[in-house]
Design a protein around this motif. Sequence first.
Motif, mmCIF file in Angstrom:
data_model
loop_
_atom_site.group_PDB
_atom_site.id
_atom_site.type_symbol
_atom_site.label_atom_id
_atom_site.label_comp_id
_atom_site.label_asym_id
_atom_site.label_seq_id
_atom_site.Cartn_x
_atom_site.Cartn_y
_atom_site.Cartn_z
ATOM 1 N N ALA A 44 14.694 -3.117 10.486
ATOM 2 C CA ALA A 44 15.451 -2.609 11.405
ATOM 3 C C ALA A 44 15.045 -3.236 12.940
ATOM 4 C CB ALA A 44 15.079 -1.201 11.635
ATOM 5 N N LEU A 45 13.898 -4.012 13.069
ATOM 6 C CA LEU A 45 13.556 -4.925 14.137
ATOM 7 C C LEU A 45 14.702 -5.715 14.433
ATOM 8 C CD1 LEU A 45 9.761 -5.059 13.699
ATOM 9 C CD2 LEU A 45 10.795 -3.912 15.377
ATOM 10 N N ALA A 46 15.195 -5.758 15.877
ATOM 11 C CA ALA A 46 16.194 -6.620 16.262
ATOM 12 C C ALA A 46 15.751 -8.267 16.362
ATOM 13 C CB ALA A 46 16.843 -6.023 17.591
ATOM 14 N N GLY A 47 14.554 -8.529 16.858
ATOM 15 C CA GLY A 47 14.039 -9.710 16.967
ATOM 16 C C GLY A 47 14.064 -10.422 15.896
ATOM 17 N N THR A 48 13.860 -11.943 15.989
ATOM 18 C CA THR A 48 14.116 -12.946 14.855
ATOM 19 C C THR A 48 12.609 -13.277 14.578
ATOM 20 O OG1 THR A 48 14.609 -14.802 16.417
ATOM 21 C CG2 THR A 48 16.370 -13.694 15.375
ATOM 22 N N ASP A 49 11.744 -13.324 15.456
ATOM 23 C CA ASP A 49 10.381 -13.642 15.084
ATOM 24 C C ASP A 49 9.587 -12.516 14.786
ATOM 25 O OD1 ASP A 49 7.766 -14.517 15.295
ATOM 26 O OD2 ASP A 49 7.703 -15.076 17.312
ATOM 27 N N LYS A 50 9.607 -12.141 13.444
ATOM 28 C CA LYS A 50 8.839 -11.059 13.129
ATOM 29 C C LYS A 50 8.348 -11.376 11.844
ATOM 30 C CE LYS A 50 13.342 -9.093 11.218
ATOM 31 N NZ LYS A 50 14.178 -8.156 11.255
ATOM 32 N N THR A 51 7.204 -10.655 11.480
ATOM 33 C CA THR A 51 6.320 -10.813 10.383
ATOM 34 C C THR A 51 6.092 -9.532 9.445
ATOM 35 O OG1 THR A 51 5.423 -13.032 11.278
ATOM 36 C CG2 THR A 51 4.315 -12.038 9.503
ATOM 37 N N ARG A 52 5.967 -9.461 8.129
ATOM 38 C CA ARG A 52 5.555 -8.316 7.627
ATOM 39 C C ARG A 52 4.344 -8.779 6.704
ATOM 40 N NH1 ARG A 52 7.034 -5.608 2.505
ATOM 41 N NH2 ARG A 52 5.979 -3.837 2.514
ATOM 42 N N VAL A 53 3.196 -8.140 6.844
ATOM 43 C CA VAL A 53 2.064 -8.073 6.151
ATOM 44 C C VAL A 53 1.688 -7.026 5.169
ATOM 45 C CG1 VAL A 53 -0.428 -8.831 6.206
ATOM 46 C CG2 VAL A 53 1.253 -9.972 7.854
ATOM 47 N N SER A 54 1.256 -7.209 4.059
ATOM 48 C CA SER A 54 0.655 -6.172 3.239
ATOM 49 C C SER A 54 -0.580 -6.311 2.917
ATOM 50 C CB SER A 54 1.503 -5.913 2.004
ATOM 51 O OG SER A 54 3.029 -5.417 2.169
ATOM 52 N N ILE A 55 -1.378 -5.295 3.103
ATOM 53 C CA ILE A 55 -2.792 -5.554 2.583
ATOM 54 C C ILE A 55 -3.307 -4.304 1.443
ATOM 55 C CG2 ILE A 55 -5.512 -5.369 3.731
ATOM 56 C CD1 ILE A 55 -4.238 -5.949 6.276
ATOM 57 N N ASP A 56 -4.079 -4.896 0.613
ATOM 58 C CA ASP A 56 -4.269 -4.069 -0.555
ATOM 59 C C ASP A 56 -5.242 -2.878 0.011
ATOM 60 O OD1 ASP A 56 -4.516 -2.691 -2.910
ATOM 61 O OD2 ASP A 56 -5.620 -4.428 -3.758
ATOM 62 N N SER A 57 -5.175 -1.882 0.635
ATOM 63 C CA SER A 57 -6.021 -0.972 1.152
ATOM 64 C C SER A 57 -5.182 0.542 1.178
ATOM 65 C CB SER A 57 -6.482 -1.255 2.224
ATOM 66 O OG SER A 57 -7.734 -0.394 2.648
ATOM 67 N N ASP A 58 -6.198 1.410 1.910
ATOM 68 C CA ASP A 58 -5.567 2.765 2.061
ATOM 69 C C ASP A 58 -5.075 2.792 3.400
ATOM 70 O OD1 ASP A 58 -7.944 2.939 3.392
ATOM 71 O OD2 ASP A 58 -8.588 4.498 2.353
ATOM 72 N N HIS A 59 -4.548 4.065 3.733
ATOM 73 C CA HIS A 59 -4.034 4.377 4.987
ATOM 74 C C HIS A 59 -4.909 3.957 6.079
ATOM 75 C CE1 HIS A 59 -1.510 6.451 8.238
ATOM 76 N NE2 HIS A 59 -2.857 6.953 8.510
ATOM 77 N N TYR A 60 -6.253 4.033 6.082
ATOM 78 C CA TYR A 60 -7.412 3.769 6.915
ATOM 79 C C TYR A 60 -7.882 2.472 6.812
ATOM 80 C CZ TYR A 60 -6.540 8.621 8.463
ATOM 81 O OH TYR A 60 -6.066 9.842 8.427
ATOM 82 N N PHE A 61 -7.370 1.703 5.919
ATOM 83 C CA PHE A 61 -7.801 0.295 5.547
ATOM 84 C C PHE A 61 -9.448 0.389 5.721
ATOM 85 C CE2 PHE A 61 -3.932 -0.322 7.975
ATOM 86 C CZ PHE A 61 -3.344 -1.404 7.196
ATOM 87 N N THR A 62 -9.950 1.307 4.628
ATOM 88 C CA THR A 62 -11.340 1.512 4.307
ATOM 89 C C THR A 62 -11.650 0.677 2.969
ATOM 90 O OG1 THR A 62 -10.970 3.306 3.118
ATOM 91 C CG2 THR A 62 -11.212 3.780 5.281
ATOM 92 N N THR A 63 -10.836 0.201 2.441
ATOM 93 C CA THR A 63 -11.579 -0.835 1.401
ATOM 94 C C THR A 63 -12.109 -2.094 1.938
ATOM 95 O OG1 THR A 63 -9.264 -0.277 0.246
ATOM 96 C CG2 THR A 63 -10.457 -2.388 -0.580
ATOM 97 N N PRO A 64 -13.210 -2.250 1.247
ATOM 98 C CA PRO A 64 -14.235 -3.159 1.701
ATOM 99 C C PRO A 64 -13.235 -4.597 2.026
ATOM 100 C CG PRO A 64 -15.303 -2.112 0.137
ATOM 101 C CD PRO A 64 -13.976 -1.678 -0.003
ATOM 102 N N GLY A 65 -13.517 -5.070 3.201
ATOM 103 C CA GLY A 65 -12.790 -6.218 3.744
ATOM 104 C C GLY A 65 -11.423 -6.142 4.255
ATOM 105 N N ALA A 66 -10.766 -5.139 4.109
ATOM 106 C CA ALA A 66 -9.503 -4.706 4.300
ATOM 107 C C ALA A 66 -9.385 -4.677 5.947
ATOM 108 C CB ALA A 66 -8.937 -3.310 4.085
ATOM 109 N N ARG A 67 -10.262 -4.101 6.754
ATOM 110 C CA ARG A 67 -10.186 -4.241 8.176
ATOM 111 C C ARG A 67 -10.385 -5.626 8.661
ATOM 112 N NH1 ARG A 67 -13.145 1.310 9.730
ATOM 113 N NH2 ARG A 67 -11.474 2.865 8.737
#
Length: 83
Positions: A44-67
Amino acid sequence: MWSLRVAQTRAEPHLSRITCPALVINADADTGVFPSDAQRIYDALAGTDKTRVSIDSDHYFTTPGARDEQADRITEWIADRWS
């Protein structure tokens, strides 16, 4: 937002006005914001310079190394654009 079930806040109607560079990061194991939600935000973002990143962690990024991974990805993304 205090409750996903009852909150009336929705970013989606406004994302088409955002044209600046954007970074969308989501946690794959989040139980409230799913990868499909992150993809919809990204799409939905209108810009052309956009990046999507997925990290293997929970909502708060508490998995070791996720933050650290999250911070590294943000730092790299910024450095690529404004260094």
